[in-house]
Design a protein around this motif. Structure first.
Motif, mmCIF file in Angstrom:
data_model
loop_
_atom_site.group_PDB
_atom_site.id
_atom_site.type_symbol
_atom_site.label_atom_id
_atom_site.label_comp_id
_atom_site.label_asym_id
_atom_site.label_seq_id
_atom_site.Cartn_x
_atom_site.Cartn_y
_atom_site.Cartn_z
ATOM 1 N N ARG A 9 0.235 -61.215 -6.201
ATOM 2 C CA ARG A 9 0.036 -59.961 -5.412
ATOM 3 C C ARG A 9 -1.111 -59.832 -4.427
ATOM 4 N N ARG A 10 -1.101 -59.273 -3.431
ATOM 5 C CA ARG A 10 -2.171 -59.261 -2.445
ATOM 6 C C ARG A 10 -3.274 -58.577 -3.200
ATOM 7 N N SER A 11 -4.723 -59.012 -3.139
ATOM 8 C CA SER A 11 -5.503 -58.371 -3.781
ATOM 9 C C SER A 11 -5.963 -56.954 -3.169
ATOM 10 N N LYS A 12 -6.242 -56.066 -4.288
ATOM 11 C CA LYS A 12 -6.260 -54.568 -3.800
ATOM 12 C C LYS A 12 -7.692 -54.533 -3.566
ATOM 13 N N THR A 13 -8.813 -55.513 -3.771
ATOM 14 C CA THR A 13 -10.255 -55.214 -3.750
ATOM 15 C C THR A 13 -10.754 -56.214 -2.603
ATOM 16 N N TRP A 14 -10.158 -57.087 -2.106
ATOM 17 C CA TRP A 14 -10.866 -57.967 -1.043
ATOM 18 C C TRP A 14 -10.437 -57.184 0.183
ATOM 19 N N THR A 15 -11.568 -57.476 1.049
ATOM 20 C CA THR A 15 -11.226 -56.978 2.268
ATOM 21 C C THR A 15 -11.816 -57.939 3.323
ATOM 22 N N GLY A 16 -11.221 -57.610 4.374
ATOM 23 C CA GLY A 16 -11.401 -58.922 5.430
ATOM 24 C C GLY A 16 -10.379 -60.275 5.395
ATOM 25 N N LEU A 17 -11.095 -61.340 6.412
ATOM 26 C CA LEU A 17 -10.208 -62.423 6.339
ATOM 27 C C LEU A 17 -10.677 -63.356 5.066
ATOM 28 N N CYS A 18 -9.841 -63.835 4.509
ATOM 29 C CA CYS A 18 -10.113 -64.633 3.371
ATOM 30 C C CYS A 18 -10.166 -66.010 3.485
ATOM 31 N N ALA A 19 -11.514 -66.801 3.801
ATOM 32 C CA ALA A 19 -11.845 -67.956 3.936
ATOM 33 C C ALA A 19 -12.491 -68.689 3.068
ATOM 34 N N ASN A 20 -12.732 -67.876 1.855
ATOM 35 C CA ASN A 20 -13.336 -68.567 0.552
ATOM 36 C C ASN A 20 -12.683 -68.530 -0.706
ATOM 37 N N THR A 21 -11.710 -69.485 -0.944
ATOM 38 C CA THR A 21 -10.942 -69.106 -2.074
ATOM 39 C C THR A 21 -11.640 -69.269 -3.269
ATOM 40 N N ARG A 22 -12.731 -69.883 -3.647
ATOM 41 C CA ARG A 22 -13.511 -69.545 -4.772
ATOM 42 C C ARG A 22 -13.995 -68.396 -4.740
ATOM 43 N N GLY A 23 -14.533 -67.746 -3.904
ATOM 44 C CA GLY A 23 -14.677 -66.218 -4.066
ATOM 45 C C GLY A 23 -13.673 -65.318 -4.203
ATOM 46 N N CYS A 24 -12.469 -65.646 -3.735
ATOM 47 C CA CYS A 24 -11.102 -64.870 -3.958
ATOM 48 C C CYS A 24 -11.026 -64.899 -5.546
ATOM 49 N N ASP A 25 -10.784 -66.198 -5.909
ATOM 50 C CA ASP A 25 -10.525 -66.469 -7.389
ATOM 51 C C ASP A 25 -11.527 -65.760 -8.210
ATOM 52 N N SER A 26 -12.708 -65.797 -8.028
ATOM 53 C CA SER A 26 -13.746 -64.865 -8.985
ATOM 54 C C SER A 26 -13.500 -63.590 -8.824
ATOM 55 N N GLN A 27 -13.435 -62.881 -7.753
ATOM 56 C CA GLN A 27 -13.091 -61.637 -7.563
ATOM 57 C C GLN A 27 -11.872 -61.037 -8.212
ATOM 58 N N CYS A 28 -10.750 -61.889 -8.094
ATOM 59 C CA CYS A 28 -9.437 -61.477 -8.854
ATOM 60 C C CYS A 28 -9.517 -61.395 -10.178
ATOM 61 N N GLY B 34 -7.016 -66.609 -8.364
ATOM 62 C CA GLY B 34 -6.804 -66.160 -7.206
ATOM 63 C C GLY B 34 -7.229 -67.020 -6.127
ATOM 64 N N ALA B 35 -6.419 -66.875 -5.002
ATOM 65 C CA ALA B 35 -6.275 -68.074 -3.789
ATOM 66 C C ALA B 35 -6.166 -67.310 -2.463
ATOM 67 N N CYS B 36 -6.849 -67.951 -1.557
ATOM 68 C CA CYS B 36 -6.727 -67.458 -0.141
ATOM 69 C C CYS B 36 -5.141 -68.174 0.346
ATOM 70 N N HIS B 37 -4.301 -67.317 1.056
ATOM 71 C CA HIS B 37 -3.059 -67.886 1.794
ATOM 72 C C HIS B 37 -2.832 -67.228 2.981
ATOM 73 N N ALA B 38 -2.406 -67.926 3.965
ATOM 74 C CA ALA B 38 -2.068 -67.371 5.311
ATOM 75 C C ALA B 38 -0.932 -66.276 5.031
#
Length: 81
Positions: free
Chosen positions: A36-55, A64-68
């Motif tokens: 599912r696309r993150s409901k809390t992440w805003t903007g461009l996702c260029a940091n998978t580690r940050g996305c994973d941590s926030q998820c 979590g992970a950044c995907h095109a």
């Protein structure tokens, strides 16, 4: 020389098949994973580690992970279904 190359190729393929079978069995044991696309992440996702941590912290996801995703990259969270 060609026979040693053939043996080496056969061994590499055998190891690959055994490893991929074990991975598939491990994924089956964990159960189905929903994306599912993150409901809390805003903007461009260029940091998978940050996305994973926030998820994990904010959305209680498994990871979590950044995907095109048009027009750029988005943070996606993965949950056990």
């Amino acid at each position: 020389m060609s026979s040693s190359y053939t043996v080496l190729l056969f061994l590499c393929l055998s190891i690959f098949l055994l490893a991929s079978t074990g991975f598939a069995e491990m994924m089956m044991a964990e159960g189905k994973v929903c994306e599912r696309r993150s409901k809390t992440w805003t903007g461009l996702c260029a940091n998978t580690r940050g996305c994973d941590s926030q998820c994990k912290r904010w959305e209680r996801a498994s990871h979590g992970a950044c995907h095109a995703q048009f027009p750029g990259f988005a943070c996606f969270c993965y949950f056990n279904c």
